[in-house]
Motif scaffolding. Structure first.
Motif, short mmCIF file in Angstrom:
data_model
loop_
_atom_site.label_atom_id
_atom_site.label_comp_id
_atom_site.label_asym_id
_atom_site.label_seq_id
_atom_site.Cartn_x
_atom_site.Cartn_y
_atom_site.Cartn_z
N GLN A 137 0.83 -1.21 0.00
CA GLN A 137 0.00 0.00 0.00
C GLN A 137 0.86 1.26 0.00
N GLN A 138 1.95 1.24 0.77
CA GLN A 138 2.84 2.41 0.83
C GLN A 138 3.57 2.63 -0.50
N VAL A 139 4.08 1.56 -1.08
CA VAL A 139 4.78 1.70 -2.37
C VAL A 139 3.83 2.19 -3.45
N ALA A 140 2.63 1.63 -3.48
CA ALA A 140 1.64 2.06 -4.47
C ALA A 140 1.29 3.53 -4.28
N ALA A 141 1.18 3.97 -3.03
CA ALA A 141 0.85 5.37 -2.76
C ALA A 141 1.98 6.30 -3.18
N ILE A 142 3.22 5.85 -3.04
CA ILE A 142 4.37 6.66 -3.48
C ILE A 142 4.35 6.81 -5.00
N TYR A 143 4.12 5.71 -5.72
CA TYR A 143 4.15 5.76 -7.18
C TYR A 143 2.91 6.44 -7.77
N SER A 144 1.83 6.46 -7.02
CA SER A 144 0.62 7.15 -7.50
C SER A 144 0.65 8.63 -7.13
N GLY A 145 1.62 9.03 -6.31
CA GLY A 145 1.75 10.42 -5.93
C GLY A 145 0.99 10.81 -4.67
N GLU A 146 0.32 9.85 -4.02
CA GLU A 146 -0.41 10.14 -2.79
C GLU A 146 0.53 10.40 -1.62
N ARG A 172 8.85 -3.18 -15.50
CA ARG A 172 7.79 -2.20 -15.25
C ARG A 172 6.42 -2.87 -15.25
N ASP A 173 6.17 -3.72 -16.24
CA ASP A 173 4.87 -4.40 -16.33
C ASP A 173 4.61 -5.26 -15.10
N THR A 174 5.63 -6.00 -14.68
CA THR A 174 5.47 -6.86 -13.51
C THR A 174 5.24 -6.03 -12.26
N PHE A 175 6.01 -4.97 -12.10
CA PHE A 175 5.85 -4.09 -10.94
C PHE A 175 4.45 -3.47 -10.93
N ASN A 176 4.03 -2.91 -12.05
CA ASN A 176 2.71 -2.30 -12.10
C ASN A 176 1.61 -3.30 -11.81
N SER A 182 -2.45 -3.12 -11.84
CA SER A 182 -2.71 -3.26 -13.27
C SER A 182 -1.45 -2.92 -14.05
N VAL A 183 -1.19 -3.70 -15.10
CA VAL A 183 -0.04 -3.42 -15.96
C VAL A 183 -0.15 -2.02 -16.57
N GLU A 184 -1.37 -1.59 -16.82
CA GLU A 184 -1.61 -0.29 -17.45
C GLU A 184 -1.77 0.85 -16.44
N ALA A 185 -1.49 0.59 -15.17
CA ALA A 185 -1.71 1.59 -14.12
C ALA A 185 -0.92 2.87 -14.38
N GLU A 186 -1.53 4.00 -14.07
CA GLU A 186 -0.84 5.28 -14.15
C GLU A 186 0.04 5.46 -12.91
N THR A 187 1.20 6.07 -13.08
CA THR A 187 2.10 6.31 -11.95
C THR A 187 2.53 7.78 -11.94
N PRO A 188 1.60 8.67 -11.62
CA PRO A 188 1.90 10.11 -11.68
C PRO A 188 2.91 10.57 -10.64
N GLY A 189 3.22 9.72 -9.65
CA GLY A 189 4.21 10.12 -8.65
C GLY A 189 5.64 9.98 -9.12
N VAL A 190 5.85 9.38 -10.28
CA VAL A 190 7.21 9.13 -10.78
C VAL A 190 7.89 10.43 -11.19
N THR A 191 9.15 10.56 -10.77
CA THR A 191 9.96 11.73 -11.12
C THR A 191 10.69 11.53 -12.45
N THR A 192 11.34 10.36 -12.61
CA THR A 192 12.07 10.07 -13.84
C THR A 192 11.86 8.62 -14.27
N TYR A 193 11.85 8.41 -15.58
CA TYR A 193 11.75 7.06 -16.15
C TYR A 193 13.08 6.71 -16.82
N HIS A 194 13.42 5.42 -16.75
CA HIS A 194 14.70 4.98 -17.32
C HIS A 194 14.53 3.70 -18.12
#
Length: 287
Positions: A137-146, A172-176, A182-194
């Motif tokens: 729950q905490q990791v998901a909240a960080i990546y969602s920007g909550e 990325r797909d496995t993590f999401n 969901s594999v297609e989940a939005e992650t608006p909390g992300v600062t940079t993609y690599h």
């Protein structure tokens, strides 16, 4: 100059020329023989890449019938290249997706070669400040920007620098899918993609307040630490017994039946010698 001496010199030059020509023929034969080795190209996941590169290096040394070359690009690139005939074998840290089957046809052949885990990693200073474990729950909240400050999860009063993989990455797909739902989940909390595990590791290591995720074999070295996820640390033991929630299978794929040359390399990776290389590369063998 007398005639016998001239005749001798002419004969000597003729012999030297013949020997030189023969040597050239032998060199050409050797080159042609070397050129007869069947070429096998492997492309895809940067997670699977280290074990396949190490396997290919050893495989190329011990025989001369097949020569294997390896490039990255991500799971999606590998699967696309295999389907389009641009690569003989795809490396993937996920299964082939339904939309890939719809696009290319249901002809993918799967070969399970290792087990791995996605490790959630943080910068060394964050770990030392007390963030040694996070819940789903905490990791998901960080990546969602909550959640955007480390103090909200027991760390220092610092804004979280969030690192993720680019679209097309199997990691990325496995993590999401496992963390975000969901594999297609939005992650608006992300600062940079690599584009690779190595780039994510560098980004987290070079920051004093970052979080990211990498294949387990990328955790060693650098100023970053894996944290417990849902109370369980990633390790060979927790992957084997299934207690670590972010465990996954690593696969090789061919499109249709593998060619004889590709099959020889896949058989090597699955042999006892190949599985020893898998383990030495930081992964969990399948046998």
């Amino acid at each position: 100059m007398n005639r016998p001496l001239v005749s001798f010199l002419v004969a000597l030059l003729a012999i030297v020329s013949i020997l030189g020509f023969s040597g050239c023929i032998d060199e050409e034969k050797d080159a042609a023989s070397a050129g007869e080795a069947a070429a096998v190209s492997v492309a895809g996941s940067t997670t699977v890449m280290p074990l396949v590169e190490a396997s290919a290096e050893e495989f190329n040394k011990i025989q001369n019938e097949v020569q294997v070359s390896v490039t990255g690009g991500g799971s999606g690139v590998g699967i696309k290249n295999a389907a389009e005939g641009l690569a003989d074998i795809a490396m993937a840290s996920r299964e082939v997706k339904p939309d890939e089957i719809a696009t290319y046809g249901d002809r993918f052949q799967e070969f399970l070669v290792a087990y791995d885990a996605i490790a959630v990693v943080v910068s060394q200073p964050i770990y030392e400040a007390g963030v040694t474990g996070l819940s789903q729950q905490q990791v998901a909240a960080i990546y969602s920007g909550e959640i955007n400050n480390w103090k909200e999860v027991g760390g220092p009063d610092e804004r979280i620098y969030v690192v993720a993989r680019e679209v097309g990455s199997g990691t990325r797909d496995t993590f999401n899918g496992m963390v975000m739902g969901s594999v297609e989940a939005e992650t608006p909390g992300v600062t940079t993609y690599h584009g690779s595990n190595a780039e994510v590791k560098t980004a987290v290591t070079n920051s004093d307040k970052a979080i990211g995720y990498v294949g387990m074999n990328y955790v060693e070295g650098g100023a970053l630490r894996a944290v417990a996820y849902e109370g369980v640390m990633p390790s060979a033991e927790t992957i084997k017994d299934g207690s670590y929630p972010l465990s996954r299978a690593l696969n090789l794929y061919t499109f249709g039946e593998p060619s004889p040359a590709a099959e020889k390399f896949i058989d090597f990776v699955l042999s006892d010698e190949g599985q020893d290389i898998v383990e030495k590369s930081g992964f969990v063998p399948v046998r």
